[in-house]
Design a protein around this motif. Sequence first.
Motif, short mmCIF file in Angstrom:
data_model
loop_
_atom_site.label_atom_id
_atom_site.label_comp_id
_atom_site.label_asym_id
_atom_site.label_seq_id
_atom_site.Cartn_x
_atom_site.Cartn_y
_atom_site.Cartn_z
N TRP A 1 47.60 43.51 40.34
CA TRP A 1 48.73 43.25 39.46
C TRP A 1 48.55 42.08 38.51
O TRP A 1 49.44 41.77 37.72
N GLY A 2 47.45 41.39 38.55
CA GLY A 2 47.23 40.28 37.61
C GLY A 2 47.82 38.99 38.14
O GLY A 2 48.35 38.92 39.24
N GLY A 3 47.74 37.94 37.32
CA GLY A 3 48.23 36.63 37.75
C GLY A 3 47.32 36.03 38.81
O GLY A 3 46.17 36.42 38.97
N LEU B 1 40.70 37.28 41.12
CA LEU B 1 41.30 38.14 42.14
C LEU B 1 40.53 39.44 42.21
O LEU B 1 40.27 40.07 41.17
N LEU B 2 40.17 39.84 43.41
CA LEU B 2 39.42 41.07 43.64
C LEU B 2 40.14 41.91 44.69
O LEU B 2 40.89 41.38 45.51
N SER B 3 39.88 43.20 44.66
CA SER B 3 40.49 44.09 45.65
C SER B 3 39.45 44.52 46.69
O SER B 3 38.30 44.80 46.34
N ASP C 1 37.85 48.11 43.16
CA ASP C 1 37.78 47.66 41.77
C ASP C 1 36.68 48.38 40.99
O ASP C 1 36.81 48.61 39.78
N THR C 2 35.60 48.72 41.68
CA THR C 2 34.49 49.38 41.01
C THR C 2 34.49 50.90 41.20
O THR C 2 34.01 51.63 40.34
N LEU D 1 43.06 39.57 46.60
CA LEU D 1 43.08 38.13 46.82
C LEU D 1 42.02 37.45 45.96
O LEU D 1 41.09 38.09 45.45
N LEU D 2 42.15 36.13 45.84
CA LEU D 2 41.10 35.35 45.19
C LEU D 2 39.79 35.54 45.96
O LEU D 2 39.80 35.68 47.20
#
Length: 478
Positions: free
Chosen positions: A425-427, A235-237, A123-124, A450-451
């Motif tokens: 993907w959002g949501g 949600l983070l990757s 994400d970063t 995931l959260l």
Amino acid sequence: MGSNSTGEFGVVVKRKEVIAAALPVQEHWLPMSNLDLLLPPLEVAVFFCYDMKHEHGHETSSILISKLKKSLAQALVSFYAFAGEVMQNGLGEPELLCNNRGVDFIHAYALVDLQDLDLHRPDTSIQAKLVPFNNQGVLSIQVTELKCGGLVIGCTFDHRVADAHSANMFFVAWANMALPKPIPHAHAPSFRRSLLSPRRPPNYDHSSVFDNMYVFISMLSAPPKDEEEEEEDRLLSRIYYIEAEEINRLQSLASANNNGKRRSKLESFSAFLWKLIAAGGDDPNKRCKMGIVVDGRERLNNHSRGGGRGGGKADAFAFPMQNYFGNVLSVPYGEESVGELKEMALSEVANVLHACVEGAAKEEHFLGLIDWVELHRPQKAIVKVYCKEDDDEAAVVVSSGQRFPVSKMDFGWGQPAFASYHFPWGGQTGYVMPMPSTSKDGDWIVYMHLLKKHLDLVDSKAPHIFRPLTPTYLNLKP
């Protein structure tokens, strides 16, 4: 991870241009198949990292970039769908205009070494830095030179046009063109939507799963606005690796007391993840959903219905389904309460998932799904597991990336040191994709979106299985 492990590094765009197919493409409309119509507008990213210290000899960066652009233009001749644009037709449905609009191509430079990229936290380090946003076309590509001489190729494509199988075909063709190796006729993409035409008349078993498996988008309530997300609800990757011994151990546990029938590694892994997420739930009555993506190509490979001429007339000129370019996916899912999942043995959970997958891994399932969509058009539907509900503890989808063609992504300077999908993907539904390791045969690389509270469970309860991806594991050295 090094001085830039936080992901704080600058990226300078050196040039933006549009790469069209090397040969003219006659403008035409390509309708979406009924299975394409089940996909909302989602952008999928994939990136390939190359350690370029010695592999490209005396070639300058300008020569390398030129080679990538030339081979891309050649690959787009066959994969012309990626050079088009998605428009809306009169029914409000998406349709692909094959007009050779071209692919947005960005050449950039990042002030970071490959070994300092925090690949564990994409994400970063990756998102909006090394993979591009898709603005107008179907596919966007960013090629980023790194301070160490390495290279990152990031691609973002519209999921409504292609699934992972289709994208993988294109990526391999692109690399082959750079070597150069022509695309064998047997491996050329097929855009024949007649292969997924509904039956005449369309029909499906009304007691089947489709009415329970999908929900019409018009029936969904709008998400609340202007509410700050709690940190644990973000949600983070993350990207982990799992050693082969651990995968085999999970498979053995998931296959215990099963009369000698072994569950697949993907089912075993998904069952473990399902139980792990449920272990963090405080309310035993809350529901946990776990979906597994099933590719229908092998199930439909012997079925040709060219042009919808009737139920099952063979079409001697049909390309095999393995060559079909588009979406051929179904996402069956299991649903159990937190309390039930905590009580169930891993093998019992794996049996539940196996039953879900087995029910969808049949020709009639996909034929029925195509017909179900046809009978409800132009209403837009989406699989329910994508829509986490208030009484859900979690909803997660697992997609196998075991056919991710990392070893074939050689543009003339060797295979990638690392590669992964990136799909935030959002949501509120999680997404997980295991892929083959580039460093050790049998190991998995696992992309997880995931959260935060569920990633915390992964880190605290299963650190021996999910190990954060590091430059040491990838054998990246200064």
